[in-house]
Every structure is written in C-alpha cells, then in structure tokens.
Design a protein around this motif. Sequence first.
Motif, PDB file in Angstrom:
ATOM      1  N   LEU A  97     -74.409-108.397 -10.311  1.00 36.42           N
ATOM      2  CA  LEU A  97     -74.137-109.634  -9.572  1.00 36.42           C
ATOM      3  C   LEU A  97     -72.745-109.606  -8.959  1.00 36.42           C
ATOM      4  CD1 LEU A  97     -75.532-112.483 -11.878  1.00 36.42           C
ATOM      5  CD2 LEU A  97     -76.493-111.671  -9.722  1.00 36.42           C
ATOM      6  N   PHE A  98     -71.779-109.169  -9.747  1.00 34.83           N
ATOM      7  CA  PHE A  98     -70.404-109.144  -9.245  1.00 34.83           C
ATOM      8  C   PHE A  98     -70.251-108.164  -8.086  1.00 34.83           C
ATOM      9  CE2 PHE A  98     -69.305-110.492 -13.765  1.00 34.83           C
ATOM     10  CZ  PHE A  98     -69.197-111.830 -13.418  1.00 34.83           C
ATOM     11  N   LEU A  99     -70.933-107.022  -8.144  1.00 38.56           N
ATOM     12  CA  LEU A  99     -70.852-106.058  -7.045  1.00 38.56           C
ATOM     13  C   LEU A  99     -71.403-106.659  -5.763  1.00 38.56           C
ATOM     14  CD1 LEU A  99     -70.223-103.225  -6.017  1.00 38.56           C
ATOM     15  CD2 LEU A  99     -72.518-102.525  -6.750  1.00 38.56           C
ATOM     16  N   ASP A 141     -63.540-104.040 -24.890  1.00 38.30           N
ATOM     17  CA  ASP A 141     -64.375-104.458 -26.015  1.00 38.30           C
ATOM     18  C   ASP A 141     -64.749-105.932 -25.943  1.00 38.30           C
ATOM     19  OD1 ASP A 141     -64.319-101.936 -27.075  1.00 38.30           O
ATOM     20  OD2 ASP A 141     -62.647-102.336 -28.431  1.00 38.30           O
ATOM     21  N   THR A 142     -63.963-106.730 -25.231  1.00 34.76           N
ATOM     22  CA  THR A 142     -64.200-108.183 -25.186  1.00 34.76           C
ATOM     23  C   THR A 142     -64.700-108.602 -23.804  1.00 34.76           C
ATOM     24  OG1 THR A 142     -61.848-108.487 -24.711  1.00 34.76           O
ATOM     25  CG2 THR A 142     -62.540-108.681 -26.998  1.00 34.76           C
ATOM     26  N   VAL A 143     -63.761-108.800 -22.879  1.00 31.06           N
ATOM     27  CA  VAL A 143     -64.127-109.231 -21.533  1.00 31.06           C
ATOM     28  C   VAL A 143     -64.985-108.191 -20.839  1.00 31.06           C
ATOM     29  CG1 VAL A 143     -63.233-109.923 -19.278  1.00 31.06           C
ATOM     30  CG2 VAL A 143     -62.053-110.613 -21.358  1.00 31.06           C
ATOM     31  N   GLY A 144     -64.636-106.906 -21.019  1.00 35.99           N
ATOM     32  CA  GLY A 144     -65.379-105.840 -20.356  1.00 35.99           C
ATOM     33  C   GLY A 144     -66.836-105.807 -20.766  1.00 35.99           C
ATOM     34  N   ALA A 145     -67.112-106.087 -22.039  1.00 42.13           N
ATOM     35  CA  ALA A 145     -68.504-106.103 -22.495  1.00 42.13           C
ATOM     36  C   ALA A 145     -69.300-107.189 -21.774  1.00 42.13           C
ATOM     37  CB  ALA A 145     -68.539-106.320 -24.005  1.00 42.13           C
ATOM     38  N   ALA A 146     -68.684-108.343 -21.567  1.00 43.43           N
ATOM     39  CA  ALA A 146     -69.344-109.416 -20.817  1.00 43.43           C
ATOM     40  C   ALA A 146     -69.489-109.041 -19.349  1.00 43.43           C
ATOM     41  CB  ALA A 146     -68.552-110.711 -20.965  1.00 43.43           C
ATOM     42  N   ASP A 147     -68.458-108.405 -18.780  1.00 45.55           N
ATOM     43  CA  ASP A 147     -68.517-107.959 -17.388  1.00 45.55           C
ATOM     44  C   ASP A 147     -69.748-107.101 -17.132  1.00 45.55           C
ATOM     45  OD1 ASP A 147     -66.241-109.211 -16.536  1.00 45.55           O
ATOM     46  OD2 ASP A 147     -64.950-107.456 -16.673  1.00 45.55           O
ATOM     47  N   ARG A 148     -69.986-106.156 -18.030  1.00 45.57           N
ATOM     48  CA  ARG A 148     -71.041-105.179 -17.809  1.00 45.57           C
ATOM     49  C   ARG A 148     -72.424-105.807 -17.797  1.00 45.57           C
ATOM     50  NH1 ARG A 148     -67.200-102.077 -20.629  1.00 45.57           N
ATOM     51  NH2 ARG A 148     -67.990-102.694 -22.676  1.00 45.57           N
ATOM     52  N   GLN A 149     -72.581-106.962 -18.442  1.00 48.82           N
ATOM     53  CA  GLN A 149     -73.882-107.625 -18.433  1.00 48.82           C
ATOM     54  C   GLN A 149     -74.255-108.135 -17.046  1.00 48.82           C
ATOM     55  OE1 GLN A 149     -74.617-110.454 -21.737  1.00 48.82           O
ATOM     56  NE2 GLN A 149     -72.593-109.861 -22.485  1.00 48.82           N
ATOM     57  N   PHE A 150     -73.233-108.469 -16.253  1.00 47.13           N
ATOM     58  CA  PHE A 150     -73.484-109.075 -14.953  1.00 47.13           C
ATOM     59  C   PHE A 150     -72.846-108.274 -13.818  1.00 47.13           C
ATOM     60  CE2 PHE A 150     -73.074-112.372 -18.223  1.00 47.13           C
ATOM     61  CZ  PHE A 150     -74.339-112.938 -18.172  1.00 47.13           C
ATOM     62  N   SER A 151     -72.555-106.991 -14.077  1.00 57.46           N
ATOM     63  CA  SER A 151     -71.805-106.208 -13.095  1.00 57.46           C
ATOM     64  C   SER A 151     -72.542-106.090 -11.770  1.00 57.46           C
ATOM     65  CB  SER A 151     -71.490-104.818 -13.662  1.00 57.46           C
ATOM     66  OG  SER A 151     -72.688-104.137 -13.993  1.00 57.46           O
ATOM     67  N   HIS A 154     -65.536-101.349  -9.543  1.00 56.53           N
ATOM     68  CA  HIS A 154     -66.759-101.819 -10.191  1.00 56.53           C
ATOM     69  C   HIS A 154     -66.821-101.358 -11.645  1.00 56.53           C
ATOM     70  CE1 HIS A 154     -70.851-103.163 -10.651  1.00 56.53           C
ATOM     71  NE2 HIS A 154     -71.261-101.939 -10.948  1.00 56.53           N
ATOM     72  N   VAL A 155     -66.350-100.159 -11.904  1.00 60.12           N
ATOM     73  CA  VAL A 155     -66.363 -99.635 -13.267  1.00 60.12           C
ATOM     74  C   VAL A 155     -65.283-100.293 -14.120  1.00 60.12           C
ATOM     75  CG1 VAL A 155     -65.985 -97.573 -14.682  1.00 60.12           C
ATOM     76  CG2 VAL A 155     -67.363 -97.430 -12.588  1.00 60.12           C
ATOM     77  N   LEU A 156     -64.085-100.437 -13.548  1.00 68.01           N
ATOM     78  CA  LEU A 156     -62.947-100.933 -14.328  1.00 68.01           C
ATOM     79  C   LEU A 156     -62.906-102.456 -14.405  1.00 68.01           C
ATOM     80  CD1 LEU A 156     -60.180 -98.534 -12.937  1.00 68.01           C
ATOM     81  CD2 LEU A 156     -61.295 -98.408 -15.178  1.00 68.01           C
ATOM     82  N   LEU A 157     -63.092-103.128 -13.259  1.00 69.22           N
ATOM     83  CA  LEU A 157     -62.921-104.591 -13.187  1.00 69.22           C
ATOM     84  C   LEU A 157     -63.963-105.181 -12.232  1.00 69.22           C
ATOM     85  CD1 LEU A 157     -59.040-104.555 -12.784  1.00 69.22           C
ATOM     86  CD2 LEU A 157     -60.241-105.391 -14.796  1.00 69.22           C
TER      87      LEU A 157
END
Length: 564
Positions: free
Chosen positions: A365-367, A353-363, A415-418
């Motif tokens: 790029l991270f991949l 709900d917190t960090v994960g929501a931010a992760d998904r915005q830039f997932s 990629h889905v989890l972290l």
Amino acid sequence: MIGSRAELKAANAGVSGLAFALAFCVAAVPIGFWFIRAGGASVAGDASDYFVTLNLFVAQDMWAGPVVAAILLYSWGWGERVWSRVDLNANVMLPALVAVAILGSVFLRFAAHHNYPLSLDEFMPTFQAAIFRGGNLMAPLSDEAFAIRDQLQPFFTYVDEERQLWIAHYRPIHAAILSLFPPLYAQAAAHALLSGITLIAMADIARRLFPDRANAPVLAAALVLGSPQVLLTSASGFAFTTHLAFNTVWLALFLRGSWTAHVMAATVGFFALGIHQVHVHAIYVFPFGIAMLLGYFGSRWKTLPYIVAYAVGVPLWIMWPEVATWLQTGDASALPRALLEVEYFANYLDRSDTVGAADRQFSGLFLVVNLWRFALWMSPAIVLLLALALTLRPRLGMVPVICLIGFIFTVVASHVLLPNQMHTWGSRYYHPAIANVVIVAMAAYCSLADNARVRTATWAALMIGAVILIPWRAWQVHEKVGPRAAMQSELEASGAENIIVTATGAWFMPDFIRNDPYLRDEPFYYLNRDTGFEALNDGSVKSITGADLVELGLPHGTYLEPGF
C-alpha cells in the motif's frame, strides 16, 4: 503518399504516451476509494496515525489526478497557444527562475507552513542547531532533566547516559547549516538558498548533457521549479531540500569529469553523507560509482577521491553521536568497540523489530501511494515526458539511463528501509533523486523535440501546471499545517510554565513537545507516560489532550485530522 504517412506518423507520435499518462493520473481516484473502503484512510478517530500518508493521499491527491490529466489533455491539444507567448532568453530566464525559487520558498514558508515545523522530523534539526549555537556538539542535562529525559523529548534523540548529554538523532550537517542563520528564520533562509543552488546546478547539468538544445538549461531548471513538491518541501523543515541540493551539485561536478571536479564532488559527497541519514546519499551515488568502476566515465583512477571521501565519511557519520561525545568530552571510551554497539545500527534494528514489522504488513500500500504522490506533486510536464519515454522508448543516452536506474534504486531501497513516509508533501524519500527524474524527462524531450506537438505540450503543461498546482498545493499544506501551528501558539501563550501532553484524542500528540535542548525557555513540555510527573520548576501546570486541542479549535472528523 509517403509524405502523408510520415506526417500522420508524426502527428500521432506520443498519443500512446499521453494515454498512459492520463490513465495513470485518473487512476488516483479508484486508488483513493480503495483506501477508503479498506479502512486505510478514515475520518474516524480509531484510525491509526500510522496511516497518515494514506489519509493525505485521499485528502490531497485523489482528485488532483484528474486535474493533472486535464492539464495534460489541454496542453496536448492547445499547447501552441501557450508556447507561442514564451520568451526563452536563457540569460534572463535562468536568473529569474533562481530568484523565483528563493523568494517563492520564503513566501511559502510563511504563507503555507506558517514558519512552523509540523513534524518532529522537521523540529529536531532546529533542536540540534540550537545546540550548535550554544557552542557545543551535545547539550548537557541536569540530574532533574536526565531523570525525565524520555518525557522531555520522547523521540529522535540520542542520550549518552553515562555523561548525561543529549543530541538530535539525525546526522548534523543539515542542522549545522541552519545554525548559520537566525533561529526564527533559519529554515526559511537556508532552504531558499539551497533551492536556488539546486536550480543553478540543474541548469549546468542540462547544458553539459544536451549541448545541442539552447533552451535545455532553462527547461531543466523550470521543470524542477514547476514541481510543487520542490517548492513546498523547500518551505518545510525537512532535510530533503538539503539532500536534493547536495546531490544535484554532486552530479554537476561529477559530470565535469576533471580531477579537480571529482575531488570537489567527493568533498561534497563527504558532507552529503552527514546531512540527515547516511544511507540517503550513499544510495544516490551507488549507480554512478558502479558505472565509474566499469569504465563508463573515463579513467578508473578518478574513483580514488570518492574511495577516500566515503571510506572516511561513512564510518564517521554513522558513528556521529559517539564521535560527538568523544570530541566534546575527550573520553575515548564513548566510541563503540563492536558493530552492534554503534547506535546507528542498534537504532535501526530496534526500529525494524517494532515499527518496521508493522511497515512490512502494508508495504505494498505504501509503495502505491508513494509512487502516485510523487508523480502528482511533480510538474505535469515531467509526468508526460516520462510516459513518452516509457511508451516511445527514444534514445536517452548513457547518463539519463544511469539516472533512471538510480531513481529506481532509490525507490527500491526506500521501500525496503522505510516504506511508510508518514507526513510528506509528495514523496520525501524520493526527493533526493528529483534531478535524476528531470534528466530522464529532459532526455525524452530532446529526443522528441522535433515533434511540434511534444514540444508545445511540454512547455504548456509546465506553465499551466505551475500556475494551477503550486497555489493549490500550497493551500492544501496550509490546511494541514495551519491549525497545528495555531495550536502550538495557543500552548505557548497559555501562561502555563509546565505543559503535560497526553498522547490521546488526536494524531501525533507527542509532536507538540518542543523543548529547547538546554531547557532554557518556558513553557516546558512533558509527555505523560503514566509514570508520575515531576516538573523542572515549581510553576503552573497545564494538562493537554487531543480533546482539549479540539476545544481550542483543532479540526477533527476530516482526513487531515480524524475525529475522536
């Protein structure tokens, strides 16, 4: 004429794979400039430490791509000059590689990492190991410490508030291994031995899968050792060296196929689930388990040891903090009564709900950065062989194909989890599946080894890459870790009995908070949460911000340490 065509085809075989590998490596440069232009990587102080992985890519990998490409190009054209000087006596080479892995890991622990766990992910296993050395599963908190527990260790702890006990949030097996060694040298010694075990298991796998290639065990072990990510992650405090060792040993036992070997593999898997996070090993074994149920590895009855081990291990390690509380206190009411009461799930949902929501915005790029960092921290020979496998599509065999599927599954699940790997040398979330990647590379090599150009280029890229890239990568780690290790030493030597850390002025300021779990040693560290300060003693107090650390010598205005 026919002979000329065959010779021409053999001479040109692999050029498309080489071209793909070169393009992939060189693409690191425009990707790096893209990150800079988009503001994902920045030397400015207003950049979020959330994007540290992108900064590390620009600082460490952007220009490593062309270097790896140059190594591959030279190896392809002049690899025979290097290959002709190699003696592949397996009886000598394999023990030598294991010795180099052990000694190299210890050396780099002190030379590159300064015997310092850079991130809290690396420190918390030592926190838990200290609890184990104290004879407990969890450490007690006094009333005074309990009242300010979120200041004494703000992240990655589980606190039983009713009984005033705390424990590292991670599963305990990695910490339990560390507790067997002296505290100051635990990570150096444990990880070095685990690296040696990984190479032995990798050689055993290669010997079993490629029996017609006498040099397969040496090459497989060398591909692991020649990858900078392996040695420099081993020299760090991350649990992923333990994951790699357990997963590789598990696979070596699994492939033996006997009932005894499957029982041993299931036992290894039981403990592997409890290394750090339960899902890491579960993701790794999933494709092999499905293949076994489909009958690809003999009798389906041999799944029984795994069913038993994982049926017990998964719930046990998922509920470890609650189970530890029950075991230490004898109070069964500590055990959860509903699924959402399990801390493992509650913590993940909160993070989602917190960090994960931010992760998904830039997932996306991270991949991209995770894939490129993984490739560029591996041996150039692996990059070449994987490119050849993709372009020439040789017959890989059943096990390498399952390994490839397993690696892809690891990437997708991570990629889905972290998606955001934060501090990492290469891509740490892919690290547990390195054996899979090496097996695919080995299958490509063994299918194409009759081509002299492929054979000599592989060995040349392996050796030249190791000689050039491992020292260079070690220097890059030193540049990042060294200044922060020095800052921690400055704080320890400051003479203050209480140090308040304010999370402003530099990245990852809370990571400097390193308290003993029993709160026995001064100085005591506190995170300034603007809720009032209450020391555990009446001693001297020192306040620290990022600006103070810059005055003490912490670099700033670079991609490794943005300026404020």
